[in-house]
Write a protein that holds these residues in place. Structure first.
Motif, PDB file in Angstrom:
ATOM      1  N   ASP A  71       2.285   1.711  -3.469  1.00  0.00           N
ATOM      2  CA  ASP A  71       1.260   2.200  -4.398  1.00  0.00           C
ATOM      3  C   ASP A  71       0.999   3.690  -4.205  1.00  0.00           C
ATOM      4  N   ASP A 128       1.890   6.669  -6.895  1.00  0.00           N
ATOM      5  CA  ASP A 128       0.830   7.579  -7.348  1.00  0.00           C
ATOM      6  C   ASP A 128       1.062   9.012  -6.854  1.00  0.00           C
ATOM      7  N   GLN A 185       0.838  -1.209   0.000  1.00  0.00           N
ATOM      8  CA  GLN A 185       0.000   0.000   0.000  1.00  0.00           C
ATOM      9  C   GLN A 185       0.869   1.254   0.000  1.00  0.00           C
TER      10      GLN A 185
END
Length: 127
Positions: free
Chosen positions: A49, A53, A46
């Motif tokens: 990610d 991003d 997580q």
């Protein structure tokens, strides 16, 4: 500032030898009581990610998530077992990287501030 630097540090953390156990959410098949013990689950997948991003606004925010991964591991697992040892190794590695990152971001911000404060050259009119 520093979102790309944050992403690079997260990549170094997730590729560290001690990160393997923390790349995915804890399996409830392996640890069925995990969510009874851990109220805010977090994993390095997580974190990666979010970093990829460019969702982390500050070093502090990404460090908070990584520290949560580590503290969850230390809270759930027995002291001295392999997962706890890996968590402590990961903590040492990430602390070192974040110390460097904070210094790098401070330099970037200082340079930006110095450039903003520098007097602008006036364009001379052409005759």
């Amino acid at each position: 500032e520093g979102k790309e630097e944050i992403r690079k540090v997260v990549e170094k953390i997730v590729s560290h030898s001690s990160a393997e156990d923390f790349l995915e959410p804890v399996s409830l098949k392996i640890a069925p009581d995990y969510l009874d013990v851990i109220k805010k689950p977090m994993d390095l997948g997580q974190v990666r990610d979010k970093a990829n991003d460019l969702k982390y606004q500050t070093c502090r925010a990404v460090k908070r998530d990584i520290d949560l991964v580590i503290s969850n591991a230390l809270q759930y697992n027995l002291e001295g077992d392999d997962v706890s040892k890996a968590a402590l190794s990961l903590q040492k590695h990430s602390d070192q990287l974040f110390t460097k990152l904070e210094s790098t971001i401070a330099k970037i911000e200082a340079n930006r501030d110095a450039e903003a404060a520098a007097p602008k050259e006036k364009a001379t009119p052409k005759e």
